[in-house]
Design an enzyme around this catalytic site. Structure first.
Site, PDB file in Angstrom:
ATOM      1  N   ASP A  62       0.818  -1.215   0.000  1.00  0.00           N
ATOM      2  CA  ASP A  62       0.000   0.000   0.000  1.00  0.00           C
ATOM      3  C   ASP A  62       0.847   1.260   0.000  1.00  0.00           C
ATOM      4  OD1 ASP A  62      -2.501  -1.007  -0.128  1.00  0.00           O
ATOM      5  OD2 ASP A  62      -2.787  -1.150   2.041  1.00  0.00           O
ATOM      6  N   GLU A 141      14.683 -38.298 -14.741  1.00  0.00           N
ATOM      7  CA  GLU A 141      15.485 -37.082 -14.534  1.00  0.00           C
ATOM      8  C   GLU A 141      14.894 -36.258 -13.393  1.00  0.00           C
ATOM      9  OE1 GLU A 141      15.065 -34.345 -17.939  1.00  0.00           O
ATOM     10  OE2 GLU A 141      13.295 -35.509 -18.454  1.00  0.00           O
ATOM     11  N   LYS A 143      13.131 -33.354 -11.260  1.00  0.00           N
ATOM     12  CA  LYS A 143      12.060 -32.402 -11.561  1.00  0.00           C
ATOM     13  C   LYS A 143      12.484 -31.043 -11.017  1.00  0.00           C
ATOM     14  CE  LYS A 143       7.076 -31.808 -11.258  1.00  0.00           C
ATOM     15  NZ  LYS A 143       7.013 -30.440 -10.725  1.00  0.00           N
ATOM     16  N   TYR A 252      14.069 -30.390 -21.543  1.00  0.00           N
ATOM     17  CA  TYR A 252      13.670 -31.763 -21.248  1.00  0.00           C
ATOM     18  C   TYR A 252      12.544 -32.296 -22.135  1.00  0.00           C
ATOM     19  CZ  TYR A 252      10.328 -29.204 -18.261  1.00  0.00           C
ATOM     20  OH  TYR A 252       9.380 -28.341 -17.793  1.00  0.00           O
ATOM     21  N   LYS A 340       7.113 -37.210  -6.561  1.00  0.00           N
ATOM     22  CA  LYS A 340       7.443 -36.066  -5.718  1.00  0.00           C
ATOM     23  C   LYS A 340       8.189 -36.483  -4.456  1.00  0.00           C
ATOM     24  CE  LYS A 340       5.643 -32.368  -6.927  1.00  0.00           C
ATOM     25  NZ  LYS A 340       4.288 -31.968  -7.045  1.00  0.00           N
ATOM     26  N   CYS A 437     -26.001 -17.125   4.837  1.00  0.00           N
ATOM     27  CA  CYS A 437     -27.419 -16.794   4.633  1.00  0.00           C
ATOM     28  C   CYS A 437     -28.327 -17.370   5.711  1.00  0.00           C
ATOM     29  CB  CYS A 437     -27.883 -17.256   3.257  1.00  0.00           C
ATOM     30  SG  CYS A 437     -28.042 -19.042   3.124  1.00  0.00           S
TER      31      CYS A 437
HETATM   32  S1  IVH Z   1       8.117 -33.057 -18.557  1.00  0.00           S
HETATM   33  C1  IVH Z   1       5.047 -33.924 -21.459  1.00  0.00           C
HETATM   34  N1  IVH Z   1      10.330 -32.960 -17.176  1.00  0.00           N
HETATM   35  O1  IVH Z   1       6.886 -30.003 -13.976  1.00  0.00           O
HETATM   36  C2  IVH Z   1       5.987 -33.663 -20.351  1.00  0.00           C
HETATM   37  N2  IVH Z   1       8.564 -31.486 -16.578  1.00  0.00           N
HETATM   38  O2  IVH Z   1       4.317 -30.920 -12.980  1.00  0.00           O
HETATM   39  C3  IVH Z   1       5.819 -32.353 -19.709  1.00  0.00           C
HETATM   40  N3  IVH Z   1       9.105 -29.958 -14.752  1.00  0.00           N
HETATM   41  O3  IVH Z   1       4.910 -28.231 -16.258  1.00  0.00           O
HETATM   42  C4  IVH Z   1       6.747 -32.015 -18.652  1.00  0.00           C
HETATM   43  N4  IVH Z   1      11.177 -30.661 -14.427  1.00  0.00           N
HETATM   44  O4  IVH Z   1       7.172 -27.238 -15.581  1.00  0.00           O
HETATM   45  C5  IVH Z   1       9.101 -32.456 -17.332  1.00  0.00           C
HETATM   46  N5  IVH Z   1      12.364 -32.919 -16.064  1.00  0.00           N
HETATM   47  C6  IVH Z   1      11.145 -32.444 -16.226  1.00  0.00           C
HETATM   48  C7  IVH Z   1      10.636 -31.398 -15.421  1.00  0.00           C
HETATM   49  C8  IVH Z   1       9.331 -30.953 -15.623  1.00  0.00           C
HETATM   50  C9  IVH Z   1      10.236 -29.795 -14.041  1.00  0.00           C
HETATM   51  C10 IVH Z   1       7.875 -29.196 -14.545  1.00  0.00           C
HETATM   52  C11 IVH Z   1       7.246 -28.616 -15.784  1.00  0.00           C
HETATM   53  C12 IVH Z   1       5.850 -29.181 -15.841  1.00  0.00           C
HETATM   54  C13 IVH Z   1       5.640 -29.562 -14.416  1.00  0.00           C
HETATM   55  C14 IVH Z   1       4.606 -30.655 -14.306  1.00  0.00           C
END
Ligand code: IVH
Length: 715
Positions: A62, A141, A143, A252, A340, A437
């Protein structure tokens, strides 16, 4: 209070009338202060809206906003259309052009345990009908916890870079992406004519620390985590700022391509590496569950030593022909999954429990917490799901609770730390009347005889909460997506009795002679013009969005799409629903229930919606305001089975039933579970019984599996 409650329009315009414009033009120091404040506010808006994590508290926001307004009031020459004070709704990165992705940018399904991964592998084997002995290579790989981007190369040159956005449409951030060292402008040698490289933009931990130190030294707010910092840095209107923030990119995946350099996921990654992209060096092929789990644990132990944040690992079927066969479910590929890492946990004190009333009347308990940092983000609210959950965990106000946050999901209360319970607490009594309500709030009995977990307000549209929530849903991003008409504006218009139905959104411009929005706090002339333009643009709307926007219970995006794909046009769907309402035993009703992916619950909801006089009026009034509800466009119009209704029966030999169905749908066909007059093709394998007989009686084209394959493969 959320930032949604305090959007920029609330503040825009304040003070302007009382401040006399200065006669002297702004000096350099004033100009630079103006641009610094603008950038900070834009950053804060973006972080807030895009990452649900504020960069600064409301007071700090603000203060900056008011200072900016005061500067613009004194020096009107500084007030441009793109000033944050002029933004309606402060949507993320409103300054970027929209880019429609040639291929949607997908999200991934999640696995949280070894069992989930085992199930993923089994599902793939079942779908592809692989026997035990056949090797299933999985490309695994890390994430990366950043934001995904798509880079389009034409004849080897980078022509466009875009953010993911909603997966179908992102923002054009080409100039910003060009500033990244990991993103080549030109690809070497003989690359396909069109190649869209996809991957993750992220900020390394050291770069994040350095940025926050610099922010603090300059008296600017720190970013909550590297992902927010990467997002804020990429979505800068000035690419110069992006260039100064050190961002990286891991490649990727890919989108539209005119040719592929390999026949496996790992092979394409190697090609990307040769072309100058950075591919994650931890990427590895695994061929068994044991190997996959070893990879997962190995990456997890390295997690802390990596120079960037990761939140899990991703597994993809390596063979691309199998990826193609597996295809997609809704918005995620069947051939990939994200495994995850466990959610991060923290404990804090439960200060109160608020009951929110949703669009369909559901009463949802929300925990108000003493703010606590979980995984780098300050959390002060968490979901308590429903009254049974509260009772089961015996959560009481005053308790110290454990909460967890996994990725982007709403934080949840895991349990109570009983030893810390103060004296004199009482079990929480869930209300049996709607807090908004006052109508009775009841739990329905399901068909199974069980009590529904959700208690609902019985007030329907009498309940202001339900009515406003429906309107908010109607204008939301995946529905009508009206820029400048967000939750806050809907609440204000509703409270004033100015928008109480969807149609009244569209009559707003006509009523403005009386309403005079431009004279109101929070609306300048420009923002009103923009709002009316946005409203007018949405008088044409895709059928699936339209159906989703109606907010009918159980009709989510996927169901809306299925209905749109089945009936193609709104009149066809309405005719079918009306016929079903008139004759619940008739064919129209049966056809609805037969649609694959639509169960009796959805059909009942649709029929109840149509049977309600009030809903018909709302619908008619709305249609009277729209230009066109666009017929659903089949994904592959040129396929010989596009638009055809197909039924599979008997044993299929070259593919599983799931695969047959997915393939047919990807070619634009509708797959139904039973034969009726609407069926165009019956594909009958050995053992086909009553369905084949019925098809023969109705004179429906019946094909063998091979004849079907010849048809779809163009033989
Ligand atoms: S593959 C068709 N590979 O995770 C495959 N995604 O939860 C599409 N992400 O939107 C994604 N590392 O932003 C892929 N090694 C990886 C990744 C990855 C991070 C993210 C990506 C995607 C999200 C999905």
């Amino acid at each position: 209070m959320t930032r949604d409650d305090k959007t920029s329009e609330d503040r825009a315009g304040k003070d302007r009338a009382t401040e006399a414009p200065a006669t002297v033009p702004a000096d350099d120091a004033t100009r630079s202060r103006h641009s610094k404040l603008s950038i900070e506010i834009l950053d804060a808006n973006k972080a807030y809206y895009a990452a649900s994590s504020p960069l600064m508290d409301d007071a700090a926001y603000d203060a900056r906003f008011q200072e900016l307004q005061a500067l613009e009031a004194r020096h009107p020459e500084l007030l441009t259309d793109d000033s944050p004070t002029q933004r309606v709704g402060a949507a993320p990165a409103a300054g970027f052009a929209k880019v429609r992705h040639a291929r949607p940018m997908l999200s991934l399904g999640n696995a949280f345990s070894e069992e989930d991964v085992a199930e993923f592998l089994k599902r793939i084997r079942r779908f592809l009908n692989l026997d035990e002995a056949e090797e299933l290579a999985i490309c695994a790989e890390p994430k990366i916890d950043g934001l995904s981007a798509s880079l389009r190369y034409e004849r080897g040159r980078l022509v466009q870079g875009a953010t993911r956005g909603d997966g179908l449409e992102g923002e054009d951030v080409t100039r910003n992406l060009r500033t990244l060292d990991d993103i080549p402008d030109v690809l070497p040698g003989d690359v396909p004519d069109v190649f869209e490289v996809r991957g993750e933009v992220y900020m390394s931990k050291p770069a994040f620390q350095a940025l926050n130190e610099a922010q603090m030294a300059a008296d600017k707010p720190a970013y909550a985590n590297p992902r927010n910092a990467a997002s804020g840095s990429l979505r800068q209107l000035d690419p110069g700022i992006t260039a100064r923030r050190k961002l990286n990119f891991f490649a990727y995946s890919w989108g539209e391509v005119s040719a592929l350099p390999a026949s496996t996921q790992s092979g394409v990654l190697q090609a990307l590496d040769r072309w100058g992209f950075t591919v994650n060096p931890l990427t590895r092929n695994c061929t068994s569950l044991a190997e996959i789990m070893a990879f997962y644990r190995d990456v997890e132990t390295r997690r802390a030593t990596l120079d960037h944040d990761i939140d899990g690992v991703v597994y993809k079927v390596d063979r691309l022909d199998w990826q193609d066969r597996l295809g997609f479910v809704s918005r995620s590929p069947r051939f990939a999954i994200a495994h995850k890492f466990p959610a991060e946990q923290a404990s804090t004190i439960l200060r109160g429990i608020d009951i929110q009333v949703g669009r369909t009347g559901a009463l949802t308990p929300v925990a108000r917490l003493e703010p606590v940092t979980v995984g780098g983000v300050v959390v002060s609210n968490a979901t308590l799901h429903n009254e049974d959950e509260i009772a089961r965990k015996d959560v009481r106000i005053g308790d110290t609770v454990t909460l967890q946050r996994a990725g982007d999901v709403i934080p949840q209360i895991v349990g109570v730390i009983i030893e810390k319970r103060p004296e004199g607490t009482e079990p929480f009594v869930f209300p049996t009347v709607c807090p908004v309500c006052g109508s009775h709030a009841v739990r329905d009995t399901r068909a199974s005889g069980e009590l529904d977990v959700v208690r609902r307000c019985s007030g329907g549209l009498v309940c202001a909460a339900q009515a406003t929530e429906r309107l908010k849903h109607f204008v939301s991003r995946n529905a009508f997506d009206i820029e400048g008409l967000g939750a806050k504006q809907i609440e204000a218009f509703f409270a004033a009795g100015e928008i109480t139905t969807p149609a009244e959104i569209f009559t707003l411009p006509r009523r403005n002679d009386d309403l005079k929005l431009e004279t109101r706090d929070g609306f300048g002339k420009t923002s009103v013009e923009k709002l009316f333009k946005a409203i007018d643009e949405r008088r044409t709307i895709a059928l699936d969005r339209f159906l989703f926007a109606l907010g009918i219970r159980h009709v989510g995006q996927t169901t809306a799409r299925t209905l749109a794909a089945t009936y193609r046009t709104l009149p066809a769907l309405l005719d079918a629903l009306n016929a079903a309402v008139k004759d619940p035993e008739g064919e129209a009703h049966q056809d609805l229930i037969n649609i694959d992916g639509i169960g009796p619950t959805v059909v009942t909801e649709l029929m109840e919606f149509m049977a309600e006089e009030h809903n018909r009026t709302v619908l008619d009034d709305l249609l009277g305001e729209l230009r066109e509800v666009e017929p659903f466009e089949a994904p592959a119009q040129d396929s010989p089975v596009a638009g055809k209704t197909v039924v599979f029966t008997g044993t299929l030999e070259t593919m599983t039933r799931d695969e047959a169905k997915a393939r047919a749908e990807s070619l634009g066909a509708r797959v139904s579970g039973s034969v009726s007059k609407k069926t165009d093709i019956l594909v009958a394998g050995p053992g086909a019984g009553s369905k084949a007989k019925k098809a023969a009686e109705l004179g429906i084209l019946t094909l063998t599996e091979q004849a079907w394959l010849d048809l779809v493969n163009g033989a």
